[in-house]
Design a protein around this motif. Structure first.
Motif, PDB file in Angstrom:
ATOM      1  N   GLN A   1      11.423   6.145   1.091  1.00  0.00           N
ATOM      2  CA  GLN A   1      10.483   6.134   2.220  1.00  0.00           C
ATOM      3  C   GLN A   1       9.801   4.768   2.338  1.00  0.00           C
ATOM      4  OE1 GLN A   1       7.803   9.462   1.853  1.00  0.00           O
ATOM      5  NE2 GLN A   1       9.453  10.955   1.979  1.00  0.00           N
ATOM      6  N   VAL A   2       9.414   4.198   1.202  1.00  0.00           N
ATOM      7  CA  VAL A   2       8.793   2.863   1.210  1.00  0.00           C
ATOM      8  C   VAL A   2       9.789   1.837   1.739  1.00  0.00           C
ATOM      9  CG1 VAL A   2       7.866   1.015  -0.253  1.00  0.00           C
ATOM     10  CG2 VAL A   2       7.160   3.385  -0.642  1.00  0.00           C
TER      11      VAL A   2
ATOM     12  N   ASN B   1       0.815  -1.217   0.000  1.00  0.00           N
ATOM     13  CA  ASN B   1       0.000   0.000   0.000  1.00  0.00           C
ATOM     14  C   ASN B   1       0.851   1.270   0.000  1.00  0.00           C
ATOM     15  OD1 ASN B   1      -2.366  -1.431  -0.149  1.00  0.00           O
ATOM     16  ND2 ASN B   1      -2.825  -1.280   2.035  1.00  0.00           N
ATOM     17  N   PRO B   2       1.925   1.347   0.813  1.00  0.00           N
ATOM     18  CA  PRO B   2       2.754   2.556   0.757  1.00  0.00           C
ATOM     19  C   PRO B   2       3.352   2.803  -0.642  1.00  0.00           C
ATOM     20  CG  PRO B   2       3.255   1.324   2.740  1.00  0.00           C
ATOM     21  CD  PRO B   2       2.348   0.466   1.911  1.00  0.00           C
ATOM     22  N   ALA B   3       3.709   1.736  -1.343  1.00  0.00           N
ATOM     23  CA  ALA B   3       4.261   1.887  -2.696  1.00  0.00           C
ATOM     24  C   ALA B   3       3.182   2.385  -3.654  1.00  0.00           C
ATOM     25  CB  ALA B   3       4.846   0.574  -3.196  1.00  0.00           C
ATOM     26  N   LYS B   4       1.973   1.864  -3.517  1.00  0.00           N
ATOM     27  CA  LYS B   4       0.870   2.300  -4.378  1.00  0.00           C
ATOM     28  C   LYS B   4       0.507   3.749  -4.105  1.00  0.00           C
ATOM     29  CE  LYS B   4      -1.015  -2.349  -4.890  1.00  0.00           C
ATOM     30  NZ  LYS B   4      -2.102  -3.270  -4.536  1.00  0.00           N
TER      31      LYS B   4
ATOM     32  N   LEU C   1       3.092  -3.812   6.284  1.00  0.00           N
ATOM     33  CA  LEU C   1       3.081  -2.547   5.553  1.00  0.00           C
ATOM     34  C   LEU C   1       1.664  -2.129   5.183  1.00  0.00           C
ATOM     35  CD1 LEU C   1       6.142  -2.902   3.162  1.00  0.00           C
ATOM     36  CD2 LEU C   1       5.887  -1.277   5.030  1.00  0.00           C
ATOM     37  N   ASN C   2       0.876  -3.072   4.723  1.00  0.00           N
ATOM     38  CA  ASN C   2      -0.486  -2.761   4.293  1.00  0.00           C
ATOM     39  C   ASN C   2      -1.400  -2.415   5.474  1.00  0.00           C
ATOM     40  OD1 ASN C   2       0.292  -3.135   1.665  1.00  0.00           O
ATOM     41  ND2 ASN C   2      -0.532  -5.197   1.518  1.00  0.00           N
ATOM     42  N   ALA C   3      -1.036  -2.909   6.653  1.00  0.00           N
ATOM     43  CA  ALA C   3      -1.821  -2.588   7.847  1.00  0.00           C
ATOM     44  C   ALA C   3      -1.458  -1.204   8.383  1.00  0.00           C
ATOM     45  CB  ALA C   3      -1.599  -3.654   8.905  1.00  0.00           C
TER      46      ALA C   3
END
Length: 169
Positions: free
Chosen positions: A122-123, A41-44, A164-166
């Motif tokens: 950052q990711v 999610n952070p990358a998206k 990461l997604n959480a």
């Protein structure tokens, strides 16, 4: 002499058993960095931010490219009817428009690459924290990336993605 051979053989066997015991306690994991930098999610979010930030400039470049193409086509149509000085002036104008477009494209690419690297860093920083969290929780001695082959039982990428997604840090 036989006792010396027996002692050497026994020593080698005991060293092998000792190394095997140490190797069993050593736990290695693996993460697929490409998967993390494309599917998390952070990358998206970072990709969407970059697209929003640079979409206007990209659209302007596409429009400028189309204008240069139209200029070239018009020049080709009009060239037979133009005087030598008019042809020369339009060629210079076209060359200047082309140089300006190339300069703007180069600047755009440099700016985009710089921002992409910032966002990617950052990711990766967040991913490193997530990897450390998984490694600490599951007692991994080492976590690798960029390997030629890995057995899937050592792949902790999904666990890192879940963190990461959480939104955990």
């Amino acid at each position: 002499m036989n006792t010396l051979k027996l002692r050497c053989l026994l020593s080698v066997l005991l060293m092998g058993v000792g190394v095997g015991a140490v190797a069993q306690d050593f736990k290695v994991g693996y993460i697929n960095t490409q998967m993390i930098t494309t599917q998390s999610n952070p990358a998206k979010v970072a990709q969407a931010k970059l697209e929003q930030e640079f979409s206007k400039r990209q659209k302007e470049l596409v429009e400028q490219q189309a204008a240069l193409k139209a200029f070239g086509e018009k020049f080709e149509r009009d060239a037979p009817t133009l005087s030598e000085s008019q042809r020369s002036a339009r060629q210079k104008e076209g060359a200047e428009l082309g140089r300006d477009l190339q300069r703007r494209q180069r600047e755009f690419q440099e700016d985009l690459n710089g921002r992409r690297n910032e966002e990617l860093q950052q990711v990766l920083d967040r991913a490193t924290k997530a990897v450390k969290q998984v490694a600490d929780a599951e007692k991994y001695d080492m976590v690798l990336q960029e390997v030629v082959y890995v057995n899937t039982k050592h792949d902790i990428t999904d666990k890192v993605l879940k963190i990461l997604n959480a939104g955990s840090k």
